[in-house]
Motif scaffolding. Sequence first.
Motif, mmCIF file in Angstrom:
data_model
loop_
_atom_site.group_PDB
_atom_site.id
_atom_site.type_symbol
_atom_site.label_atom_id
_atom_site.label_comp_id
_atom_site.label_asym_id
_atom_site.label_seq_id
_atom_site.Cartn_x
_atom_site.Cartn_y
_atom_site.Cartn_z
ATOM 1 N N GLY A 127 35.339 -17.721 21.504
ATOM 2 C CA GLY A 127 34.390 -16.656 21.235
ATOM 3 C C GLY A 127 33.561 -16.360 22.463
ATOM 4 O O GLY A 127 34.016 -16.518 23.601
ATOM 5 N N SER A 171 37.459 -9.981 10.874
ATOM 6 C CA SER A 171 36.503 -10.417 11.894
ATOM 7 C C SER A 171 37.215 -11.116 13.044
ATOM 8 O O SER A 171 38.390 -11.492 12.950
ATOM 9 C CB SER A 171 35.471 -11.362 11.272
ATOM 10 O OG SER A 171 36.103 -12.540 10.796
ATOM 11 N N SER A 174 32.250 -10.707 20.768
ATOM 12 C CA SER A 174 31.651 -10.225 19.528
ATOM 13 C C SER A 174 31.294 -8.751 19.605
ATOM 14 O O SER A 174 31.432 -8.016 18.622
ATOM 15 C CB SER A 174 30.400 -11.047 19.194
ATOM 16 O OG SER A 174 30.736 -12.400 18.968
ATOM 17 N N PHE A 196 30.675 -16.250 17.459
ATOM 18 C CA PHE A 196 31.345 -15.184 16.725
ATOM 19 C C PHE A 196 30.336 -14.454 15.866
ATOM 20 O O PHE A 196 29.446 -15.051 15.266
ATOM 21 C CB PHE A 196 32.459 -15.743 15.831
ATOM 22 C CG PHE A 196 33.592 -16.375 16.584
ATOM 23 C CD1 PHE A 196 34.667 -15.625 17.017
ATOM 24 C CD2 PHE A 196 33.580 -17.733 16.857
ATOM 25 C CE1 PHE A 196 35.710 -16.201 17.707
ATOM 26 C CE2 PHE A 196 34.619 -18.329 17.537
ATOM 27 C CZ PHE A 196 35.694 -17.561 17.971
ATOM 28 N N ALA A 197 30.493 -13.142 15.809
ATOM 29 C CA ALA A 197 29.655 -12.303 14.959
ATOM 30 C C ALA A 197 30.541 -11.589 13.949
ATOM 31 O O ALA A 197 31.716 -11.327 14.200
ATOM 32 C CB ALA A 197 28.872 -11.286 15.794
#
Length: 456
Positions: free
Chosen positions: A360, A270, A387, A263-264
């Motif tokens: 993710g 987010s 992401s 995950f970014a």
Amino acid sequence: MTSGGTGHAEESQGGLRTALAGLTTRGRSFLAAGVAAAVCAYVLGQSDLLRVGLLLAVLPLVCATVLYRTRYRVAGSRRLSPARVPAGSEARVHLRMDNVSRLPTGLLMLQDRVPYVLGPRPRFVLDRVEAGGHREVSYRVRSDLRGRYPLGPLQLRLTDPFGMCELTRSFSTHDTLTVIPRVEPLPPVRLSGEAKGYGDGRQRSLALAGEDDVIPRGYRHGDDLRRVHWRLTARYGELMVRREEQPQRARCTVLLDTRGIAFAGAGPDSAFEWAVSGAASTLVHMLERGFSVRLLTDTGSSVPGEGADGFAGASQESADAAGLMMDTLAVVDHSDGAGLSRAYDVLRGGGEGLLIAFLGDLDEEQATVLAKMRQRSGGAVAFLLESDGWVRGPGTAPGSPDRSGERLRMLREAGWTAVTVPRGAGRVVLGELGQSAPAVGAAGPRHHGPVADVSV
């Protein structure tokens, strides 16, 4: 002074030194002016000016001494309403101060310590509290970030009527506010076969064993006497009762990918926060449907306190199980792991029922592991949060469309219902989850496009 009627406030030490340290700007100004007037009176030989100087210098010292020697017996308590609140919602904190002494108090300034993410530090000025009286105040806190936040300790600032000196007393206790992920109500879905909460396991068990083929056990206090098996009671010489067949509960495992490399971005909008919120919504929804639910992360850990088989959610304990899982999700954070092999090891036993995963970024190795997981479950649904799409925002090209499409193809060929979640998606829509071909969406068909059927 006490907090909550039990703890004691921290008393300042140091005698006159501590009292002088509590002088306010007004008190220090009076003291300085008095000393200056006394020096000028000595130099000029003015006795009247000397009296004025002594009055100005003595007044703040007397106020500090009297305030320091004052011993109020004050009890403080704090109540959270509610103690567990979803992210983005408000909670109210109620404070109550009781004067348990026989003397009235002076002016009290109340301050509670709260983390900055909950808002500004609340301050209140309480008027004179009569002997045996009390005062109640309240304030609101709100956080868009989930977590566990300490509230307190409570601080009480005492001041004299002239405002010359202020002293602070701190209570010893504090409370904790738990901010859980947002839980969106999911629409009712039509489940069939073993996907039901109480499914067909009961009918199959009874058909195999028969209504008369029961397993007796010893009588326990509170058992219905109508269940006593008199033939076996005469044989064993003690009361024996029929053990009722319990319905088999379908199982559901919610897999949450917490790998930091998957995950970014950060913040309430987010991709990782969406995944946590989606997992929380799914857990609550499946518990309400009667499933035995387990929360599993990529580290192989689950919620502490679950049953021996790792699942929780008996009918009389579903509320407690939901609360325990929400508390776990409130503090879940990124892991340092690079793969999903530990989660796969937990699922090796088979018979895991329905598997719903929030994932993710995936590489080929992790997609292969997920393909093997499908063999250990009755049905599998995966929500992929890329992401690139969440960090770059809508209207921008993803960094590696071929790679994401390949991962989706691998999962679908293994039997997963795999969809990607776009940026700004609102809530999870599970649709029909059948044993043979679970699908995502309101209408229930299998999706072949790269975008999930997610309500906004």
